[in-house]
Design an enzyme around this catalytic site. Structure first.
Site: not given
Ligand code: C5J
Length: 225
Positions: A29, A134, A167
């Protein structure tokens, strides 16, 4: 490309050993909305410099990994433009006036295809690298990451990216439950909150490495050279 031999990296709670052919670099990310001034993260009042300090060490590591020709995978947190994969609970959590899917400083917030959803230019994926979109915090939930790893014979991950306690931690826990080993690089992962960053790393490596291993990227670079 060398894919044989065992590489040993100094780490906590003990050395991490991997074979290049079965180990991938997973960068989580590193998206404009989380890291760039003027993005969604900063709009929420977060200090993006806490995340931006991870860019340079990630660049060094990525260059070394690419030079070896080994597998690189990137993830992006975000949702379909019709928000079909956005749970209503995630949409309203936090009670902020502007939430996921709304127009933000870099397009619709955390929506696939929007500028803010994209990976920062400093770490932009190259052709042939895997990109996982995701909808959740963990990279295994509702994605084909597990299938890709199984099909390519990947059993271990070197994990970097943001944020350490959200995450990154969720993905490492998911990987652990699927039987994978994860080495997390403390200087290549970051949180808006330094205490959460420290706690997030501690939770991974305590109790004999209950979720995985932690080290500094210098140790990996030294092992690669
Ligand atoms: C968050 C992430 N913090 N990539 N996302 O919402 O950790």
């Amino acid at each position: 490309m060398t894919t044989t031999g065992i590489i040993t990296v100094e780490a906590e709670p003990y050395s991490f050993e991997f074979s290049p052919g079965t180990c991938a670099l997973l960068i989580i990310d590193m998206q404009r909305d989380f890291l760039e001034p003027g993005g969604f993260g900063e709009m929420l009042g977060n200090d993006v410099s806490q995340l931006r300090r991870t860019i340079e060490p990630n660049q060094r590591l990525l260059a070394a990994w690419r030079a070896k020709g080994w597998l690189v995978m990137h993830t992006r947190e975000g949702h379909r433009p019709d928000l079909g994969c956005l749970p209503p609970a995630k949409k309203v959590r936090g009670r902020a006036p502007t939430t996921i899917g709304d127009p933000g400083p870099m397009g619709r917030i955390l929506v696939r295809g929007e500028a803010g959803h994209d990976i920062i230019p400093e770490l932009y994926p190259q052709s042939g690298e895997v990109i996982i979109d995701k909808p959740g915090k963990g990279a295994f939930y509702a994605t084909d990451l597990h299938a890709i790893m199984q099909n390519r014979g990947i059993r271990q991950l070197i994990v970097t990216g943001v944020t350490t306690e959200v995450c990154v931690n969720t993905t490492v826990r998911e990987a652990n439950d699927r039987g994978y080993d994860c080495l997390v690089l403390q200087d290549c992962v970051g949180s808006y909150f330094p205490d959460m960053h420290e706690a997030g790393l501690k939770m991974i490596k305590e109790q004999g490495g209950i979720f995985g291993w932690v080290t500094h990227s210098d140790k990996v670079l030294a092992a690669l050279s």
